[in-house]
Scaffold this active site. Sequence first.
Site, PDB file in Angstrom:
ATOM      1  N   LYS A   1     -40.006   4.737   1.853  1.00  0.00           N
ATOM      2  CA  LYS A   1     -39.310   4.938   3.129  1.00  0.00           C
ATOM      3  C   LYS A   1     -38.958   6.397   3.351  1.00  0.00           C
ATOM      4  CE  LYS A   1     -36.048   2.060   2.078  1.00  0.00           C
ATOM      5  NZ  LYS A   1     -36.599   1.645   0.778  1.00  0.00           N
TER       6      LYS A   1
ATOM      7  N   LYS B   1     -40.616   9.111   2.710  1.00  0.00           N
ATOM      8  CA  LYS B   1     -41.702   9.861   3.330  1.00  0.00           C
ATOM      9  C   LYS B   1     -41.855   9.498   4.807  1.00  0.00           C
ATOM     10  CE  LYS B   1     -46.622  10.642   3.595  1.00  0.00           C
ATOM     11  NZ  LYS B   1     -47.966  10.556   3.033  1.00  0.00           N
TER      12      LYS B   1
ATOM     13  N   ASP C   1     -37.930   0.969  -2.742  1.00  0.00           N
ATOM     14  CA  ASP C   1     -38.812   1.984  -3.351  1.00  0.00           C
ATOM     15  C   ASP C   1     -40.211   1.974  -2.745  1.00  0.00           C
ATOM     16  OD1 ASP C   1     -36.781   2.687  -5.309  1.00  0.00           O
ATOM     17  OD2 ASP C   1     -37.299   0.821  -6.323  1.00  0.00           O
TER      18      ASP C   1
ATOM     19  N   GLY D   1     -32.567   5.532  -3.134  1.00  0.00           N
ATOM     20  CA  GLY D   1     -33.220   6.788  -3.456  1.00  0.00           C
ATOM     21  C   GLY D   1     -34.409   7.026  -2.555  1.00  0.00           C
ATOM     22  N   HIS D   2     -34.368   8.111  -1.793  1.00  0.00           N
ATOM     23  CA  HIS D   2     -35.487   8.486  -0.936  1.00  0.00           C
ATOM     24  C   HIS D   2     -36.077   9.788  -1.452  1.00  0.00           C
ATOM     25  CE1 HIS D   2     -34.032   6.076   2.845  1.00  0.00           C
ATOM     26  NE2 HIS D   2     -34.459   5.318   1.850  1.00  0.00           N
TER      27      HIS D   2
ATOM     28  N   GLN E   1     -32.995   0.370   0.402  1.00  0.00           N
ATOM     29  CA  GLN E   1     -33.491  -0.804  -0.326  1.00  0.00           C
ATOM     30  C   GLN E   1     -34.604  -1.499   0.461  1.00  0.00           C
ATOM     31  OE1 GLN E   1     -29.741  -0.776  -0.059  1.00  0.00           O
ATOM     32  NE2 GLN E   1     -29.732   0.434  -1.906  1.00  0.00           N
TER      33      GLN E   1
END
Length: 430
Positions: free
Chosen positions: A17, A19, A14, A41-42, A223
């Site tokens: 990454k 962006k 979190d 989750g990106h 991750q």
Amino acid sequence: MSERLVVIGSQWGDEGKGKITDYFACRADMVVRYQGGNNAGHTVVFDGHKYSLQSIPSGIFNPHTKNVMGNGMVVNPVSVIAELQKLHDQGITDYQLYISNRAAMVMPWHSALDGAYENIKGKSLIGTTKKGIGPCYSDKYSRLGLRMGDLLEPEYFAERLKAALEVKNMELDMLGLPKYDFKEVYDQYMEIAGKIGHMICDTSDLINEALLTDAKILFEGAQGMMLCIDHGTYPFVTSSTPSAASVPVGAGISPKWIDNVVGVAKSYCTRVGEGPFPTELFGDLAHEIRERGHEYGTVTGRPRRIGWFDAVVARYTARLAGIDNWALMLFDVLSGLDKVMICTGYECEGEILQTPPSTISRLSKCKPVLIEMEGWKEDITGAKSFDELPAAAKAYIRKIEEVTGVPVGIVSVGPDRNQTIVVSEKLREF
């Protein structure tokens, strides 16, 4: 010039990454995910729009970029279809996506088993997303799993599915969970093959062909390094290794091709789920930073735990992953604080540690050794260069470079693409 760039998370995930990978993906000919699954989750923000990705590479927004889901991933095809539909609903329809035929496939029973195993652990739960990632990797290594390429051969898929269900239905039955019917699963996945089968191919061959040209290739991990199955805060870790060291295996290339590694790090620290977190903050200050940084999980919505920047972790992950530059994220979130802290070591039973201990029992006893620095009140979200930052903000960045031994190559001062200060000349050239 750096033509092969790896972007990894250097903390507990979190870090932002999404962006950074999106920023470089605008310039990349190919973006490759090499590990993990839809438990990641990106979040990508540009032109005032926010997009959330889980398993699809961040170059999906550029029609000219080839996006590769590598063999080191575990791919949930149901999730991929849903993710593509969501992007379609947001107007993202022109893209190139390739899925490795060697990638392990997340099957319906994996999420059921994931939840059951978590419930059994009680107070010792890991805090997984219950997406079935761990059980899928387990089946991969027990040679019982199915792979994406199996979908392209219906008879072979049926054979592999029957073999898997013989074992998995017994396991589900022992846990008191519903069993799966062969024909129902087979029919469902043949329908899936009809929808995304054209995307499944030998992605290693595709990547290696690109490497022989002057193509710009971006490898993105999911991750963070402290969730690495080998080097993270075990057992509170993910089921793969996010390190740049796993790129060659997870993408199917030689190690010689890696030019540059960017370690994405928040200007503070966050963590989702269970496990020791030495610099963790509580109370009003933690709440303030959480709300400013919108620190809630992209996949789960869970509130993230908040802590000060941890140079012990940063030095450790830089060494393991060969990090050349930091991308310092959410720097604007610290604006307005009177004081900011950096952890430079751990105090554990009278000893000062410079690297994280291997066991949770010892890490739980570690207290952060903190240095205090002046905060800054100025709004930095419009800054376009390092020189435009307040003196205290620049001092904080320089201190991070000093205590980690790695230069800061990027400073993010807001969520949008254009709120990115690239300090490193090498990274500007990508």
